[in-house]
Scaffold this motif. Structure first.
Motif, PDB file in Angstrom:
ATOM      1  N   GLN A   1     -12.155 -24.107   6.302  1.00 48.74           N
ATOM      2  CA  GLN A   1     -11.679 -22.775   5.922  1.00 48.74           C
ATOM      3  C   GLN A   1     -10.232 -22.581   6.362  1.00 48.74           C
ATOM      4  O   GLN A   1      -9.400 -22.083   5.588  1.00 48.74           O
ATOM      5  N   THR A   2      -9.913 -22.981   7.592  1.00 49.55           N
ATOM      6  CA  THR A   2      -8.544 -22.834   8.082  1.00 49.55           C
ATOM      7  C   THR A   2      -7.578 -23.676   7.265  1.00 49.55           C
ATOM      8  O   THR A   2      -6.460 -23.247   6.947  1.00 49.55           O
ATOM      9  N   ASP A   3      -8.011 -24.884   6.887  1.00 46.20           N
ATOM     10  CA  ASP A   3      -7.168 -25.743   6.064  1.00 46.20           C
ATOM     11  C   ASP A   3      -6.884 -25.090   4.719  1.00 46.20           C
ATOM     12  O   ASP A   3      -5.751 -25.115   4.228  1.00 46.20           O
ATOM     13  N   LEU A   4      -7.895 -24.479   4.107  1.00 44.18           N
ATOM     14  CA  LEU A   4      -7.683 -23.788   2.835  1.00 44.18           C
ATOM     15  C   LEU A   4      -6.713 -22.626   3.007  1.00 44.18           C
ATOM     16  O   LEU A   4      -5.864 -22.369   2.139  1.00 44.18           O
ATOM     17  N   ARG A   5      -6.828 -21.907   4.113  1.00 39.91           N
ATOM     18  CA  ARG A   5      -5.905 -20.806   4.375  1.00 39.91           C
ATOM     19  C   ARG A   5      -4.464 -21.316   4.474  1.00 39.91           C
ATOM     20  O   ARG A   5      -3.535 -20.693   3.942  1.00 39.91           O
ATOM     21  N   ILE A   6      -4.277 -22.432   5.148  1.00 37.07           N
ATOM     22  CA  ILE A   6      -2.929 -22.974   5.295  1.00 37.07           C
ATOM     23  C   ILE A   6      -2.401 -23.488   3.955  1.00 37.07           C
ATOM     24  O   ILE A   6      -1.216 -23.307   3.634  1.00 37.07           O
TER      25      ILE A   6
ATOM     26  N   GLY B   1     -29.231 -23.593   2.539  1.00 34.95           N
ATOM     27  CA  GLY B   1     -30.674 -23.714   2.666  1.00 34.95           C
ATOM     28  C   GLY B   1     -31.060 -24.591   3.837  1.00 34.95           C
ATOM     29  O   GLY B   1     -32.099 -25.261   3.808  1.00 34.95           O
ATOM     30  N   LEU B   2     -30.206 -24.600   4.877  1.00 34.35           N
ATOM     31  CA  LEU B   2     -30.429 -25.439   6.053  1.00 34.35           C
ATOM     32  C   LEU B   2     -30.276 -24.601   7.317  1.00 34.35           C
ATOM     33  O   LEU B   2     -29.794 -23.468   7.273  1.00 34.35           O
ATOM     34  N   SER B   3     -30.667 -25.164   8.452  1.00 35.87           N
ATOM     35  CA  SER B   3     -30.391 -24.500   9.715  1.00 35.87           C
ATOM     36  C   SER B   3     -28.889 -24.558   9.980  1.00 35.87           C
ATOM     37  O   SER B   3     -28.176 -25.376   9.399  1.00 35.87           O
ATOM     38  N   ARG B   4     -28.419 -23.714  10.876  1.00 34.35           N
ATOM     39  CA  ARG B   4     -26.984 -23.704  11.179  1.00 34.35           C
ATOM     40  C   ARG B   4     -26.525 -25.056  11.734  1.00 34.35           C
ATOM     41  O   ARG B   4     -25.492 -25.586  11.309  1.00 34.35           O
ATOM     42  N   ALA B   5     -27.300 -25.612  12.676  1.00 29.07           N
ATOM     43  CA  ALA B   5     -26.910 -26.890  13.274  1.00 29.07           C
ATOM     44  C   ALA B   5     -26.900 -28.016  12.247  1.00 29.07           C
ATOM     45  O   ALA B   5     -25.974 -28.837  12.207  1.00 29.07           O
ATOM     46  N   HIS B   6     -27.926 -28.047  11.394  1.00 29.12           N
ATOM     47  CA  HIS B   6     -28.017 -29.087  10.368  1.00 29.12           C
ATOM     48  C   HIS B   6     -26.873 -28.951   9.372  1.00 29.12           C
ATOM     49  O   HIS B   6     -26.269 -29.941   8.943  1.00 29.12           O
ATOM     50  N   MET B   7     -26.557 -27.718   9.001  1.00 26.53           N
ATOM     51  CA  MET B   7     -25.475 -27.482   8.048  1.00 26.53           C
ATOM     52  C   MET B   7     -24.144 -27.987   8.595  1.00 26.53           C
ATOM     53  O   MET B   7     -23.390 -28.673   7.895  1.00 26.53           O
ATOM     54  N   ILE B   8     -23.834 -27.693   9.860  1.00 29.01           N
ATOM     55  CA  ILE B   8     -22.564 -28.122  10.458  1.00 29.01           C
ATOM     56  C   ILE B   8     -22.491 -29.652  10.492  1.00 29.01           C
ATOM     57  O   ILE B   8     -21.481 -30.254  10.120  1.00 29.01           O
ATOM     58  N   ARG B   9     -23.581 -30.294  10.940  1.00 30.01           N
ATOM     59  CA  ARG B   9     -23.595 -31.766  11.039  1.00 30.01           C
ATOM     60  C   ARG B   9     -23.425 -32.403   9.664  1.00 30.01           C
ATOM     61  O   ARG B   9     -22.653 -33.355   9.503  1.00 30.01           O
ATOM     62  N   ALA B  10     -24.150 -31.882   8.676  1.00 30.86           N
ATOM     63  CA  ALA B  10     -24.089 -32.475   7.339  1.00 30.86           C
ATOM     64  C   ALA B  10     -22.710 -32.279   6.704  1.00 30.86           C
ATOM     65  O   ALA B  10     -22.181 -33.187   6.053  1.00 30.86           O
ATOM     66  N   PHE B  11     -22.129 -31.109   6.898  1.00 28.97           N
ATOM     67  CA  PHE B  11     -20.812 -30.835   6.324  1.00 28.97           C
ATOM     68  C   PHE B  11     -19.765 -31.775   6.920  1.00 28.97           C
ATOM     69  O   PHE B  11     -18.963 -32.383   6.199  1.00 28.97           O
ATOM     70  N   ARG B  12     -19.813 -31.922   8.246  1.00 31.04           N
ATOM     71  CA  ARG B  12     -18.833 -32.787   8.902  1.00 31.04           C
ATOM     72  C   ARG B  12     -19.044 -34.247   8.528  1.00 31.04           C
ATOM     73  O   ARG B  12     -18.069 -34.997   8.357  1.00 31.04           O
ATOM     74  N   LYS B  13     -20.284 -34.658   8.402  1.00 29.98           N
ATOM     75  CA  LYS B  13     -20.569 -36.048   8.040  1.00 29.98           C
ATOM     76  C   LYS B  13     -20.012 -36.377   6.658  1.00 29.98           C
ATOM     77  O   LYS B  13     -19.476 -37.469   6.438  1.00 29.98           O
ATOM     78  N   HIS B  14     -20.120 -35.417   5.723  1.00 34.10           N
ATOM     79  CA  HIS B  14     -19.698 -35.707   4.350  1.00 34.10           C
ATOM     80  C   HIS B  14     -18.208 -35.498   4.138  1.00 34.10           C
ATOM     81  O   HIS B  14     -17.567 -36.273   3.418  1.00 34.10           O
TER      82      HIS B  14
ATOM     83  N   PRO C   1     -16.948 -26.812   8.925  1.00 31.48           N
ATOM     84  CA  PRO C   1     -16.749 -25.681   7.996  1.00 31.48           C
ATOM     85  C   PRO C   1     -15.597 -24.775   8.414  1.00 31.48           C
ATOM     86  O   PRO C   1     -14.808 -24.346   7.559  1.00 31.48           O
ATOM     87  N   HIS C   2     -15.494 -24.475   9.715  1.00 31.88           N
ATOM     88  CA  HIS C   2     -14.401 -23.606  10.163  1.00 31.88           C
ATOM     89  C   HIS C   2     -13.048 -24.269   9.950  1.00 31.88           C
ATOM     90  O   HIS C   2     -12.084 -23.622   9.489  1.00 31.88           O
ATOM     91  N   ALA C   3     -12.923 -25.560  10.276  1.00 32.89           N
ATOM     92  CA  ALA C   3     -11.660 -26.267  10.076  1.00 32.89           C
ATOM     93  C   ALA C   3     -11.315 -26.347   8.594  1.00 32.89           C
ATOM     94  O   ALA C   3     -10.144 -26.253   8.215  1.00 32.89           O
TER      95      ALA C   3
ATOM     96  N   GLY D   1      -6.066 -33.878  -1.141  1.00 30.31           N
ATOM     97  CA  GLY D   1      -7.387 -33.453  -0.700  1.00 30.31           C
ATOM     98  C   GLY D   1      -8.005 -34.287   0.393  1.00 30.31           C
ATOM     99  O   GLY D   1      -9.070 -33.938   0.908  1.00 30.31           O
ATOM    100  N   GLU D   2      -7.366 -35.411   0.779  1.00 30.06           N
ATOM    101  CA  GLU D   2      -7.918 -36.267   1.825  1.00 30.06           C
ATOM    102  C   GLU D   2      -7.645 -35.654   3.202  1.00 30.06           C
ATOM    103  O   GLU D   2      -6.492 -35.398   3.563  1.00 30.06           O
ATOM    104  N   VAL D   3      -8.694 -35.455   3.988  1.00 25.00           N
ATOM    105  CA  VAL D   3      -8.553 -34.893   5.329  1.00 25.00           C
ATOM    106  C   VAL D   3      -8.055 -35.978   6.284  1.00 25.00           C
ATOM    107  O   VAL D   3      -8.601 -37.076   6.325  1.00 25.00           O
ATOM    108  N   HIS D   4      -7.011 -35.644   7.050  1.00 28.64           N
ATOM    109  CA  HIS D   4      -6.446 -36.593   8.005  1.00 28.64           C
ATOM    110  C   HIS D   4      -5.828 -35.830   9.161  1.00 28.64           C
ATOM    111  O   HIS D   4      -5.628 -34.616   9.100  1.00 28.64           O
ATOM    112  N   ASP D   5      -5.524 -36.541  10.232  1.00 24.17           N
ATOM    113  CA  ASP D   5      -4.834 -35.944  11.373  1.00 24.17           C
ATOM    114  C   ASP D   5      -3.833 -36.960  11.906  1.00 24.17           C
ATOM    115  O   ASP D   5      -3.589 -38.005  11.285  1.00 24.17           O
TER     116      ASP D   5
END
Length: 287
Positions: free
Chosen positions: A236-241, A214-227, A232-234, A84-88
């Motif tokens: 989703q793609t990771d789950l698909r793979i 319950g957030l703005s789109r910009a705030h949601m993207i920033r918060a998701f990536r920070k945590h 979010p799109h990446a 589950g650890e995200v890496h590249d």
């Protein structure tokens, strides 16, 4: 002496001038996925695995990012990446790098730990550091991996070598984690993460995810990536793979897999799959 000479030969042999991969599954370790590869220009997109990702660089240098930290890794470095650890990963120098990886599932590691200790293991095995330097153990891993790949030693020797390496890795760098709720995880981000997981094969919009949070789109993207260290799109793609890997292991065709996982077509699946595994779906399925 045999192990040392094998390692010296590997270190002296240059990275291939072309990108090469070899992928297989080893039945002695619960069909554990194994990979040896030389990459010159290939760059891995941020991704994660359902299994552990354990490996070592044989030659050259890779740049890897995990948990927001970017590190250069070369011979002597170990990858001990938890499920589950995200890496590249990208080549760290013009000539690229050659490395070896295995992807043992949690059940296999627990079996080995219980065999070694003679005690039941009630938590989840985990590595506290994902990228570290341990030249002795990295050499032992590469020798064991090569024995699994080459088959020029007895089946018992290859199995014994990798078994002992995995046991040593956990004894030296692992720990037992009793899973507890992550109280530092924002509830809004958990809702978005769960929503994407439940609808990963569907077309999702930012407005829908923002409404879930319950957030703005910009705030949601920033918060998701920070945590989660991924957009979010990446995610989703990771789950698909990850789901595609499961379907391909079960024998599904790449075209059927693409449709089941929400990709526009097989070509789209192939691009995204290779960006996260270094392999095409057909090679992964046949391994």
């Amino acid at each position: 002496m045999h192990s040392v000479s094998q390692q010296q030969a590997a270190e002296a042999y240059p990275v291939s001038r072309i990108e090469r991969t070899r992928f297989w599954r080893d039945g002695r370790f619960r069909a554990m996925e194994c990979l040896t590869a030389s990459f010159i220009t290939h760059e891995f997109s941020p991704h994660s695995h359902d299994t552990f990702s354990i490996g070592a660089i044989e030659k050259g240098c890779q740049v890897a990012s995990i948990r927001g930290t970017r590190e250069f890794t070369g011979p002597g470095a170990l990858y001990l990446i938890n499920p589950g650890e995200v890496h590249d990963g990208q080549p760290g120098e013009p000539d690229g790098y050659r490395y070896r990886m295995i992807y043992p599932d949690t059940e296999l590691l627990v079996e080995i730990i219980e065999d070694v200790t003679g005690k039941a293991f009630h938590g989840s095995p985990s590595f506290g550091r994902q990228l570290l330097t341990d030249p002795e153990l990295a050499r032992a891993f590469n020798v064991a991996h090569r024995r699994l790949e080459d088959g020029d030693t007895s089946a018992l020797e290859g199995e014994e070598s990798m078994y002992c390496v995995l046991a040593t890795m956990f004894a030296r760098h692992g720990s037992e984690i009793i899973r507890a709720p992550d109280y530092g995880e924002p509830l809004a981000m958990r809702r978005v993460r769960d929503y994407i997981a439940e609808h990963f094969a569907e077309e999702l919009g930012l407005e829908t995810l923002a409404r879930v949070a319950g957030l703005s789109r910009a705030h949601m993207i920033r918060a998701f990536r920070k945590h989660y260290f991924i957009t979010p799109h990446a995610f989703q793609t990771d789950l698909r793979i990850r789901h595609a890997r499961h379907l391909l292991r079960c024998g599904a065709t790449p075209s059927d897999t693409a449709q089941a996982c929400g990709f526009a077509d097989q070509a789209h699946l192939t691009r995204q799959f290779k960006a996260r595994t270094g392999l095409t779906p057909a090679v992964f399925r046949a391994g």
